[in-house]
Design a protein around this motif. Structure first.
Motif, PDB file in Angstrom:
ATOM      1  N   VAL A 101      -6.104  -7.929 -16.256  1.00 44.12           N
ATOM      2  CA  VAL A 101      -4.671  -8.053 -16.021  1.00 44.12           C
ATOM      3  C   VAL A 101      -4.137  -6.668 -15.662  1.00 44.12           C
ATOM      4  N   VAL A 102      -3.290  -6.618 -14.619  1.00 43.18           N
ATOM      5  CA  VAL A 102      -2.696  -5.356 -14.184  1.00 43.18           C
ATOM      6  C   VAL A 102      -1.279  -5.279 -14.751  1.00 43.18           C
ATOM      7  N   LEU A 103      -0.998  -4.216 -15.493  1.00 44.96           N
ATOM      8  CA  LEU A 103       0.279  -4.079 -16.183  1.00 44.96           C
ATOM      9  C   LEU A 103       0.924  -2.741 -15.838  1.00 44.96           C
ATOM     10  N   GLU A 104       2.253  -2.774 -15.654  1.00 43.73           N
ATOM     11  CA  GLU A 104       2.981  -1.516 -15.499  1.00 43.73           C
ATOM     12  C   GLU A 104       2.866  -0.746 -16.811  1.00 43.73           C
ATOM     13  N   THR A 105       2.446   0.494 -16.711  1.00 42.79           N
ATOM     14  CA  THR A 105       2.147   1.295 -17.891  1.00 42.79           C
ATOM     15  C   THR A 105       2.924   2.600 -17.856  1.00 42.79           C
ATOM     16  N   SER A 136     -10.607   0.386 -14.155  1.00 42.59           N
ATOM     17  CA  SER A 136     -10.154  -0.439 -15.270  1.00 42.59           C
ATOM     18  C   SER A 136     -10.091   0.416 -16.528  1.00 42.59           C
ATOM     19  N   PHE A 137      -9.092   0.138 -17.351  1.00 44.96           N
ATOM     20  CA  PHE A 137      -8.892   0.957 -18.545  1.00 44.96           C
ATOM     21  C   PHE A 137     -10.086   0.864 -19.483  1.00 44.96           C
ATOM     22  N   SER A 138     -10.472   2.013 -20.005  1.00 46.05           N
ATOM     23  CA  SER A 138     -11.353   2.114 -21.167  1.00 46.05           C
ATOM     24  C   SER A 138     -11.087   3.480 -21.765  1.00 46.05           C
TER      25      SER A 138
END
Length: 351
Positions: A101-105, A136-138
């Protein structure tokens, strides 16, 4: 304007008056005449769209933040955190079910500043982060970003915090409907003296029915046949946990832990049967703010993926004109003698 004798030098008021006259004249005089005086340069007022920056020009640009320590204003002392807050970009996160999922951060990045350094080039923090923003986030990816800007800025401590609203589809209690619940989550990577900690924060919103009010209402019904309703209110727990061990604590896992501790989470889609079920669920789980903190604590202590943690609970009273609050910490990471004076006001969640 006063005319002065050569032997009588003008004072400040005379100089200010003369400057005002000069500025007034320059504002309406032709640029060429102004330039002839040799006081005001003939600045161009057109944007130089075709101007190109070469290496020599770039090398000659002033950089006050990296100037000598003689430029420091105030006390020459260490600053624990200096950086940027709330620069935003889309980040891709993995979910527990294997999807993305792509989220505004919103990102906050900061480093420590030694006593003899004037300042930092804050854009370097953004540039370091953008270099990894497409991945992708990690925590491994974020560690590399932190290492880059810590090295670029020659700092000994650094921190990254990422805030976003995480969507999760939640089913109604009885009607079979479902809707999107949004959870405020923040992730932190903190590097202090070479030791790193990863931290997750969650705001969990629930309903709290006062046990005392419930008993008093039932007493009125039982002894006087008087209809009465207990008071309940929207409540918020901010749960902050240090992540430890090799196994992943997913966002959904922390939400599940919170829901297991206090099951009266506010609802998304509600029909009449759901509203009745929610009233029954609240009656089955009356809870003081102290009970809430300890219930969350029990769930967190039982999970080996959780190290130190802090629970801040706020029951935003429907009976009183003030709120009931509690703070519970385990371990040194979140222990604090003082609290932010506006801490509890940040726990309000409006619809």
């Amino acid at each position: 304007m006063n005319i002065h004798n050569k032997s009588t030098p003008p004072d400040r008021s005379d100089a200010e008056a003369a400057l005002a006259v000069l500025q007034s004249w320059a504002a309406q005089a032709p640029a060429a005449e102004v330039a002839e005086l040799g006081v005001y340069p003939a600045f161009s007022t057109e944007y130089p769209a075709d101007f190109e920056v070469d290496a020599e020009y770039k090398a000659g640009l002033p950089d006050l933040q990296n100037g000598p320590s003689s430029l420091i204003k105030g006390e020459r002392t260490v600053i624990q955190h200096v950086g940027i807050s709330n620069f935003r970009l889309p980040i891709r996160y993995h979910t527990r079910d294997g999807a993305d999922v792509v989220l505004e951060t919103s990102v906050t990045g900061s480093v420590s500043l030694e006593a003899e350094k004037k300042g930092i080039n804050m854009s370097r923090i953004m540039r370091s982060f953008y270099a990894y923003a497409e991945k992708s986030f990690s925590y491994k990816v974020i560690e590399r970003a932190l290492e880059d800007y810590k090295r670029d800025l020659d700092s000994f401590d650094a921190r990254i915090q990422m805030r976003f609203s995480f969507p999760m589809k939640i089913e109604s209690l009885r009607s079979g409907l479902s809707g999107w619940q949004y959870y405020d989550i923040a992730l932190e990577l903190v590097d202090t003296g070479g030791a790193r900690k990863t931290i997750m924060h969650l705001d969990y919103v629930y309903s709290s029915t006062c046990p005392c009010s419930l008993e008093l209402s039932e007493h009125a019904r039982r002894t006087r046949n008087q209809l009465a309703t207990p008071h309940s209110q929207r409540s918020v727990a901010r749960i902050s946990v240090e992540l430890v061990g090799e196994k992943c604590l997913w966002f959904e896992d922390l939400i599940d832990l919170a829901r297991a501790a206090v099951p009266t989470e506010t609802q998304v889609m509600v029909k009449r049967e759901d509203e009745q079920a929610f009233a029954e669920l609240n009656a089955a789980n009356p809870i003081f703010v102290e009970d809430a903190a300890r219930s969350f604590c029990a769930q967190l202590q039982a999970d080996r993926r959780v190290g130190d943690f802090r629970i801040i609970a706020s029951h935003q009273e429907s009976l009183h004109s003030h709120d009931a609050v509690s703070v519970l910490t385990i371990g040194d990471t979140f222990a604090a003698t003082s609290l932010d004076p506006k801490l509890f006001t940040t726990l309000f969640h409006v619809g």
